[in-house]
Write a protein that holds these residues in place. Structure first.
Motif, short mmCIF file in Angstrom:
data_model
loop_
_atom_site.label_atom_id
_atom_site.label_comp_id
_atom_site.label_asym_id
_atom_site.label_seq_id
_atom_site.Cartn_x
_atom_site.Cartn_y
_atom_site.Cartn_z
N ASN A 175 0.83 -1.19 0.00
CA ASN A 175 0.00 0.00 0.00
C ASN A 175 0.87 1.26 0.00
OD1 ASN A 175 -1.64 2.24 1.32
ND2 ASN A 175 -3.19 0.68 0.89
N LYS A 176 0.53 2.21 -0.83
CA LYS A 176 1.34 3.43 -0.96
C LYS A 176 1.28 4.34 0.26
CE LYS A 176 1.01 3.44 -5.90
NZ LYS A 176 1.76 4.06 -6.93
N THR A 177 0.26 4.20 1.07
CA THR A 177 0.11 5.12 2.20
C THR A 177 0.53 4.52 3.54
OG1 THR A 177 -2.20 4.47 2.58
CG2 THR A 177 -1.81 6.29 1.03
N VAL A 178 1.06 3.33 3.53
CA VAL A 178 1.42 2.69 4.80
C VAL A 178 2.53 3.49 5.49
CG1 VAL A 178 3.10 1.08 3.76
CG2 VAL A 178 1.97 0.49 5.89
N PRO A 179 2.36 3.78 6.77
CA PRO A 179 3.36 4.58 7.49
C PRO A 179 4.63 3.77 7.81
CG PRO A 179 1.38 4.26 8.83
CD PRO A 179 1.16 3.54 7.55
N ASN A 180 5.72 4.47 7.99
CA ASN A 180 7.01 3.83 8.26
C ASN A 180 7.02 2.93 9.49
OD1 ASN A 180 8.47 4.57 6.00
ND2 ASN A 180 9.05 6.54 6.88
N PRO A 181 6.36 3.28 10.60
CA PRO A 181 6.37 2.37 11.74
C PRO A 181 5.77 0.99 11.42
CG PRO A 181 5.66 4.53 12.46
CD PRO A 181 5.74 4.57 10.96
N VAL A 182 4.82 0.96 10.51
CA VAL A 182 4.23 -0.32 10.09
C VAL A 182 5.23 -1.07 9.21
CG1 VAL A 182 2.33 -1.40 8.84
CG2 VAL A 182 1.89 0.59 10.30
N LEU A 183 5.92 -0.36 8.34
CA LEU A 183 6.95 -1.00 7.51
C LEU A 183 8.05 -1.60 8.38
CD1 LEU A 183 7.25 1.56 4.58
CD2 LEU A 183 6.17 -0.70 4.54
N GLU A 184 8.37 -0.95 9.49
CA GLU A 184 9.38 -1.48 10.40
C GLU A 184 8.95 -2.84 10.96
OE1 GLU A 184 10.02 1.61 13.28
OE2 GLU A 184 10.82 2.97 11.76
N LYS A 185 7.68 -2.97 11.29
CA LYS A 185 7.16 -4.26 11.78
C LYS A 185 7.16 -5.30 10.67
CE LYS A 185 4.28 -2.25 15.30
NZ LYS A 185 3.20 -2.45 16.21
N LEU A 186 6.74 -4.89 9.49
CA LEU A 186 6.65 -5.82 8.37
C LEU A 186 8.02 -6.28 7.88
CD1 LEU A 186 3.73 -4.17 6.39
CD2 LEU A 186 3.65 -6.25 7.78
N ALA A 187 9.04 -5.47 8.09
CA ALA A 187 10.40 -5.86 7.68
C ALA A 187 10.91 -7.05 8.49
CB ALA A 187 11.35 -4.67 7.85
N LEU A 188 10.25 -7.35 9.60
CA LEU A 188 10.63 -8.49 10.45
C LEU A 188 9.68 -9.67 10.27
CD1 LEU A 188 11.37 -6.44 13.68
CD2 LEU A 188 13.04 -7.34 12.03
N ASP A 189 8.78 -9.58 9.33
CA ASP A 189 7.78 -10.63 9.12
C ASP A 189 8.46 -11.94 8.71
OD1 ASP A 189 4.62 -10.66 8.77
OD2 ASP A 189 5.49 -12.04 7.31
N PRO A 190 7.95 -13.07 9.16
CA PRO A 190 8.56 -14.35 8.77
C PRO A 190 8.38 -14.70 7.29
CG PRO A 190 6.64 -14.72 10.18
CD PRO A 190 6.88 -13.24 10.14
N ASN A 191 7.41 -14.08 6.62
CA ASN A 191 7.14 -14.36 5.21
C ASN A 191 8.06 -13.50 4.32
OD1 ASN A 191 6.10 -14.60 2.62
ND2 ASN A 191 3.98 -14.51 3.28
#
Length: 87
Positions: A21-37
């Motif tokens: 998503n183009k509007t996802v905020p950076n703090p959410v990207l930080e969490k997703l960067a650690l995703d197991p997938n």
């Protein structure tokens, strides 16, 4: 931000969509960067708005496709690109 975090926490099947998503905020990207997938991490790695810390984290990812996505990102810092060139 609260709703993004709730979606990430409760709907794992939506994480890749959230990362794309183009509007996802950076703090959410930080969490997703650690995703197991790795598909989710790949979706984060192609984002241009990443912080240097996120680029560094993803440049060291165990999954090759994530590292390639970082290397292809036009906003990756030069020193990390140099590191990736030896991968």
């Amino acid at each position: 931000l609260e709703i993004w975090c709730e979606v990430v926490a409760n709907y794992s099947e939506m994480r890749q969509w959230v990362a794309n998503n183009k509007t996802v905020p950076n703090p959410v990207l930080e969490k997703l960067a650690l995703d197991p997938n790795p598909l989710v991490r790949y979706a984060v790695a192609i984002k241009r708005k990443l912080s240097r810390q996120l680029f560094a984290l993803l440049a060291g990812d165990l999954d090759e496709s994530v590292r390639v996505a970082v290397a292809r990102n036009p906003k990756v810092p030069a020193e990390l690109l140099g590191l990736l060139s030896r991968d």
